[in-house]
Design a protein around this motif. Sequence first.
Motif, PDB file in Angstrom:
ATOM      1  N   ARG A  30      47.560 -42.433  10.248  1.00 30.72           N
ATOM      2  CA  ARG A  30      48.287 -42.317  11.516  1.00 30.72           C
ATOM      3  C   ARG A  30      49.406 -41.283  11.414  1.00 30.72           C
ATOM      4  N   LEU A  31      50.126 -41.296  10.284  1.00 32.01           N
ATOM      5  CA  LEU A  31      51.195 -40.312  10.094  1.00 32.01           C
ATOM      6  C   LEU A  31      50.628 -38.902  10.044  1.00 32.01           C
ATOM      7  N   PRO A  60      59.672 -51.002  12.008  1.00 28.89           N
ATOM      8  CA  PRO A  60      58.682 -50.342  11.145  1.00 28.89           C
ATOM      9  C   PRO A  60      58.271 -51.182   9.936  1.00 28.89           C
ATOM     10  N   SER A 116      57.788 -46.752   8.336  1.00 34.19           N
ATOM     11  CA  SER A 116      56.579 -47.514   8.623  1.00 34.19           C
ATOM     12  C   SER A 116      55.492 -47.237   7.589  1.00 34.19           C
ATOM     13  N   SER A 124      58.654 -43.419  11.652  1.00 30.26           N
ATOM     14  CA  SER A 124      57.338 -43.079  11.090  1.00 30.26           C
ATOM     15  C   SER A 124      57.359 -43.110   9.566  1.00 30.26           C
ATOM     16  N   ASP A 158      49.818 -37.801  13.520  1.00 28.69           N
ATOM     17  CA  ASP A 158      51.006 -37.500  14.321  1.00 28.69           C
ATOM     18  C   ASP A 158      51.588 -36.131  13.957  1.00 28.69           C
ATOM     19  N   THR A 217      46.766 -38.666  19.996  1.00 26.81           N
ATOM     20  CA  THR A 217      48.209 -38.448  20.142  1.00 26.81           C
ATOM     21  C   THR A 217      48.495 -37.345  21.148  1.00 26.81           C
TER      22      THR A 217
END
Length: 397
Positions: A352-353, A113, A60, A57, A356, A236
């Motif tokens: 997105r991170l 990633p 990426s 993560s 998450d 998620t």
Amino acid sequence: MSAIRLCLTDPALRAAGLVIVLQGAIVCSFGPYFSTLAVNTYGFGDRGFAVLLALSSIISVSASVYGGIRADQTANRRQVTLAAVVSLAMGMLLMTVVPGPWVFAVVAAVLLPVGSVTFGQVFALTRMAATRHPKGERDGIMAVIRALFALPFVVVLPLWAMVFAQGVSVISVFPVGLLLAGAMLLVVQRQWPRDGATTWEDRPSGLSFRAALAEMGQPRLAARVLALGAVNAAGTIYIAVISLVMVADVGRGVADVALYVGLVAGLEVPFMLMLPALLRGMDRTLLILGGAALYAVHVALLPVLAGSALVWLLVLPAALGGAVTLTVPIAYLQDLLADRPGAGASLMAVQRLAGDVIAALCFGLGTAVAGYGAVAWLGVAVSLAGAGALCWADRRR
């Protein structure tokens, strides 16, 4: 249909569509089996998998931000995309030729990633190519490209299920991934618009890396990215809890999980394609709030109805809400940095991170306090709060 036609006839949009559908096929081939490969096949265990997931993560997001800024600085977007696809192909090649635990660790935590930079570059290209078409078609074009990423999840995953049912090893995803990455490389080399020869203006930003990073970190921008991360945390959480609530105790099993996820993914694609025509002219933040509310119905009721036949009705709000919250934020994020298409597209990775991390916190707190139902309700509360905060932040617009 007009947006689909443009994506088929415009060479730049066609290249973007081919690359994104191939990347979607790679992601859905490797992603669902990342955990079992790490834990069972290569013996990293639960803690080792958690470390690999965290590294994946971080790298990426870092690579996506760096790649986006670098593409804006130099306007060499094709070179950045080629480098990302080469990294993806190298990872698949190494796991095909010399598979092993440490090779897997390097591939999963670093090479793949870095390859994810391609995702943001596709949407940067799409945004620039769409400027040559009527403004009313641009959201539709974005929706078509996003739907193409989701399409392999409907087609490829059932094929893998049949292959694995015949006793084929899970590591066979890598030679297939190598073929797909090779096809991506061919498309980028032959069809991606050459740097400096595009039919639209694409000038270097002139910003240093530090200045570009500071621009991305502005409070007004960071707060909106965080709010969108909270919205998508519900997705998620859905993936995390579905196999934990559809268990034998309520008369369910892995087949029900696969069917439910497949139905949601399958319905998302046509909904994504229909959204621009149905919702043209509506405020994006209100759309995101409405999508989050629909998705909240599905997430909140999933643990409650898991053992009931009524659970299958939840795929409709799940797919429609998911289509909105997965598609509309793409154009919204890019508009936050309208003059920096690369950096604007990389905000998707940051979002997105954030989602998450928020989902992980909800999962930890919910399971500590009550159970999976509490996790779902926490995710719903956070998602709606994020959508509401976004509407409040944009109230003057």
